[in-house]
Design an enzyme around this catalytic site. Structure first.
Site, PDB file in Angstrom:
ATOM      1  N   HIS A  76       5.786  -4.527   8.433  1.00  0.00           N
ATOM      2  CA  HIS A  76       6.503  -6.232   9.129  1.00  0.00           C
ATOM      3  C   HIS A  76       6.191  -6.900   7.761  1.00  0.00           C
ATOM      4  O   HIS A  76       5.661  -8.110   7.885  1.00  0.00           O
ATOM      5  CB  HIS A  76       4.482  -6.241  10.085  1.00  0.00           C
ATOM      6  CG  HIS A  76       4.623  -6.119  11.340  1.00  0.00           C
ATOM      7  ND1 HIS A  76       3.309  -5.377  11.592  1.00  0.00           N
ATOM      8  CD2 HIS A  76       5.402  -5.193  12.104  1.00  0.00           C
ATOM      9  CE1 HIS A  76       3.827  -5.049  12.974  1.00  0.00           C
ATOM     10  NE2 HIS A  76       4.766  -4.791  13.086  1.00  0.00           N
ATOM     11  N   CYS A 130       0.908  -0.812  -0.195  1.00  0.00           N
ATOM     12  CA  CYS A 130       0.024  -0.399   0.229  1.00  0.00           C
ATOM     13  C   CYS A 130       0.825   0.941   0.026  1.00  0.00           C
ATOM     14  O   CYS A 130       2.066   0.961   0.249  1.00  0.00           O
ATOM     15  CB  CYS A 130      -0.980  -0.072   1.165  1.00  0.00           C
ATOM     16  SG  CYS A 130       0.020  -0.048   2.597  1.00  0.00           S
ATOM     17  N   SER A 166       2.172  -5.277   3.165  1.00  0.00           N
ATOM     18  CA  SER A 166       3.685  -4.958   3.518  1.00  0.00           C
ATOM     19  C   SER A 166       4.643  -5.776   2.289  1.00  0.00           C
ATOM     20  O   SER A 166       5.251  -5.794   2.550  1.00  0.00           O
ATOM     21  CB  SER A 166       3.814  -4.775   5.221  1.00  0.00           C
ATOM     22  OG  SER A 166       3.770  -6.632   5.555  1.00  0.00           O
ATOM     23  N   GLU A 210       0.598  -0.709  16.547  1.00  0.00           N
ATOM     24  CA  GLU A 210       0.073   0.398  16.407  1.00  0.00           C
ATOM     25  C   GLU A 210      -1.221   0.869  17.644  1.00  0.00           C
ATOM     26  O   GLU A 210      -1.331   2.243  17.696  1.00  0.00           O
ATOM     27  CB  GLU A 210      -0.970   0.128  14.981  1.00  0.00           C
ATOM     28  CG  GLU A 210      -1.297   0.727  14.789  1.00  0.00           C
ATOM     29  CD  GLU A 210      -2.264   1.153  13.382  1.00  0.00           C
ATOM     30  OE1 GLU A 210      -3.448   1.472  13.167  1.00  0.00           O
ATOM     31  OE2 GLU A 210      -2.290   0.269  12.559  1.00  0.00           O
TER      32      GLU A 210
END
Length: 343
Positions: free
Chosen positions: A51, A22, A277, A136
């Site tokens: 990650h 992304c 990722s 997060e």
């Protein structure tokens, strides 16, 4: 007959689009690469930048040093904060060590942090939906620890206590599944009817789109292969989404060589996707593995078009400009050609 019935004669692959990187991940990885170019190695990175095992290993070879805590970075060095964001105390630790900091937090995570601060200032109890221990969640909760409590999925709702049921708002980790989050919210609202929604949708567009593609494919697949790492929430979730929507078997692998050949027994249609990722080269290797075993027919399943662009962190933009290198915008390399299927 469904597509599945017709495919019995031949083996085929359904390839999800969008998949993989992304914009926020792409930006974070490029940030580390540019920092190494600009400042030389070593550049320290607090936590895994994203990650993904392959990304971390590749950057380590280029001179990035990954640390768990800020105090492991030598005084005066450069440290990059990972895409998942950090609590305010981490910025303070960095200042105390006179570190040069570059913040690669994904823009959407920063937005959730700002919402947390705002609701805490208004003295709300904030219910943060997310997975315990996820970076997060730790970062967001650190913005207002006395106002925030974690709700780890629908089953955790009964454990929530609030001071004033009329002043409650929910926020969420950006990489959860939309379905699971909304189920948690529904149960929270049963307990707290005046629960407020956040000002806007904070589930990452990429997380949603990757799940959407899997939902569209799931019923037509005999096996779903998701490329991604175990500690990547959104990758783990893609396997679960596939199983929930009708794929009989699903597996998460970091690399093609982790595929167990017995998974392919009696399988005619293999679905392939990758977490947010995951670099596309790892997808290619899985497709080559499958092609070598008779699954050469690859059809893309296009669930959404993505064309989001983020500029690089301000510190990197400033120093690139000073160095006369103008490449300060990145757009996600996997977008433009996610439909063509080949790089």
């Amino acid at each position: 007959p469904t597509m599945g019935d017709m495919a019995d004669s031949g083996k085929r692959v359904l390839l999800a689009a969008p998949r993989g990187y992304c914009a926020g991940v792409d930006r974070a990885v490029v940030t580390v690469e540019k920092a190494l170019d600009l400042y030389g190695s070593p550049v320290y990175v607090r936590k895994e930048i994203v990650h993904n095992k392959h990304v971390v290993t590749t950057l380590e070879k280029r001179g990035a040093i990954f640390v768990d805590e800020t105090h492991e970075v030598p005084e005066g060095a450069t440290v990059i904060f990972s895409a998942h964001g950090v609590a305010p105390v981490v910025h303070e630790e960095a200042r105390a060590l006179s570190l040069r900091t570059i913040d690669a937090t994904r823009p959407l995570v920063t937005k959730v942090h700002r919402e947390a601060v705002r609701f805490a200032d208004e003295d709300y109890d904030i219910l943060l939906i997310g997975h315990e221990g996820h970076e997060e969640v730790i970062g967001t909760a650190g913005e207002a620890p006395e106002h925030i409590q974690l709700v780890d999925g629908p089953d955790d709702v009964d454990n929530v206590t609030v001071r004033d049921p009329d002043k409650v708002v929910w926020l969420s980790q950006t990489t959860l599944s939309v379905d699971e989050t909304m189920e948690t919210v529904r149960r929270l609202r049963e307990r707290f009817p005046s629960l407020q929604d956040p000002p806007s949708d904070d589930i990452c567009y990429a997380t949603q789109n990757r799940q959407l593609a899997v939902k569209q494919m799931a019923a037509d697949c005999d096996l779903m292969l998701v490329i991604g790492s175990r500690n990547s929430s959104n990758s783990v979730r893609l396997v679960e989404v596939a199983l929930e929507h009708g794929t009989p078997a699903g597996h998460l692998v970091d690399y093609a060589d982790e595929i167990d050949e017995s998974w392919l027994d009696g399988v005619s249609t293999v679905g392939v996707t990758s977490g947010a990722s995951v670099p596309e080269i790892l997808v290619r290797e899985v497709l080559e593995y499958l092609e070598a075993r008779g699954y050469g027919d690859v059809s893309p399943v296009v669930a959404a078009q993505e064309s989001i662009m983020f500029s690089l962190p301000a510190e990197i933009r400033r120093d690139l400009k000073a160095a006369g290198k103008a490449d300060t915008m990145r757009h996600d390399a996997s977008f433009a050609d996610s439909t063509s299927g080949l790089h």
